[in-house]
Design an enzyme around this catalytic site. Structure first.
Site, PDB file in Angstrom:
ATOM      1  N   LYS A 190      -2.831  -2.226  -3.057  1.00 21.03           N
ATOM      2  CA  LYS A 190      -3.935  -1.337  -2.690  1.00 21.03           C
ATOM      3  C   LYS A 190      -3.522   0.065  -3.099  1.00 21.03           C
ATOM      4  O   LYS A 190      -2.683   0.689  -2.458  1.00 21.03           O
ATOM      5  CB  LYS A 190      -4.213  -1.388  -1.187  1.00 21.03           C
ATOM      6  CG  LYS A 190      -5.377  -0.499  -0.793  1.00 21.03           C
ATOM      7  CD  LYS A 190      -5.657  -0.602   0.693  1.00 21.03           C
ATOM      8  CE  LYS A 190      -6.859   0.197   1.068  1.00 21.03           C
ATOM      9  NZ  LYS A 190      -6.579   1.570   1.387  1.00 21.03           N
ATOM     10  N   GLU A 202       0.823  -1.207   0.000  1.00 20.48           N
ATOM     11  CA  GLU A 202       0.000   0.000   0.000  1.00 20.48           C
ATOM     12  C   GLU A 202       0.859   1.260   0.000  1.00 20.48           C
ATOM     13  O   GLU A 202       1.099   1.867   1.041  1.00 20.48           O
ATOM     14  CB  GLU A 202      -0.955   0.026   1.201  1.00 20.48           C
ATOM     15  CG  GLU A 202      -1.920   1.179   1.137  1.00 20.48           C
ATOM     16  CD  GLU A 202      -2.881   1.242   2.324  1.00 20.48           C
ATOM     17  OE1 GLU A 202      -3.718   2.147   2.335  1.00 20.48           O
ATOM     18  OE2 GLU A 202      -2.775   0.403   3.237  1.00 20.48           O
TER      19      GLU A 202
END
Length: 180
Positions: free
Chosen positions: A168, A131
């Protein structure tokens, strides 16, 4: 105090509303991983009773901003943590770093760090969620997004096809390209 927090988390997880109908996975803190719900470790409860995939947050927070980004702080005991996570039936991991401005060196460093940890985590048998987040308040968000997508692409092309990772990223104009 942590006992109260665990009681609250247990109430949420055991709630009839907390189901796999709308929830795919749950990210656990290290202490939560070692706690039990109805005599089952949290990850076991999530999977066995709720069919929700357990992930473990592994980062230790963020370093100070440098080159327009905040890398993750070192994770010196990663191997020990992953061994414990294996014992607790954790499926994958989650880690986050932040991009504040479009700086090629900083973005390159973030993606390199995320993929380096992701490789170690994958080698240990887990599915990492990478992420590299762009701060929504960034004054150079669009340029940072373009740099991030290019850098992620470079790393994905080098990635061993047998490795499983999740990314993500929230970049609306690139969502179609990232899933292709």
């Amino acid at each position: 105090m942590y006992d109260l927090i665990q009681q609250m988390r247990s109430r949420v997880i055991t709630s009839k509303s907390f189901t796999s109908e709308h929830i795919l996975g749950a990210i656990l803190f290290e202490k939560t991983m070692d706690r039990k719900i109805d005599d089952l470790y949290t990850a076991d409860y999530l999977w066995e009773k709720k069919r929700i995939v357990p992930f473990l947050k592994i980062d230790n927070g963020l370093d100070a901003e440098n080159n327009g980004v905040q890398l993750m702080k070192p994770i010196p005991n990663l191997d020990v943590l992953l061994d414990r996570a294996q014992d607790r039936n954790i499926f994958g991991t989650k880690m986050r770093s932040v991009i504040h401005e479009a700086n090629g060196d900083g973005i390159r460093a973030i993606v390199e760090q995320q993929f380096e940890f992701g490789q170690k985590i994958s080698d240990a048998g887990f599915v990492p969620i990478l992420e590299p987040e762009i701060d929504i308040r960034s004054t150079s968000k669009r340029e940072a997004e373009e740099m991030l997508v290019a850098e992620i692409g470079n790393h994905l092309r080098k990635l061993d096809s047998s490795k499983n990772i999740m990314l993500k990223v929230s970049i609306p104009q690139y969502q179609e390209h990232m899933t292709s």
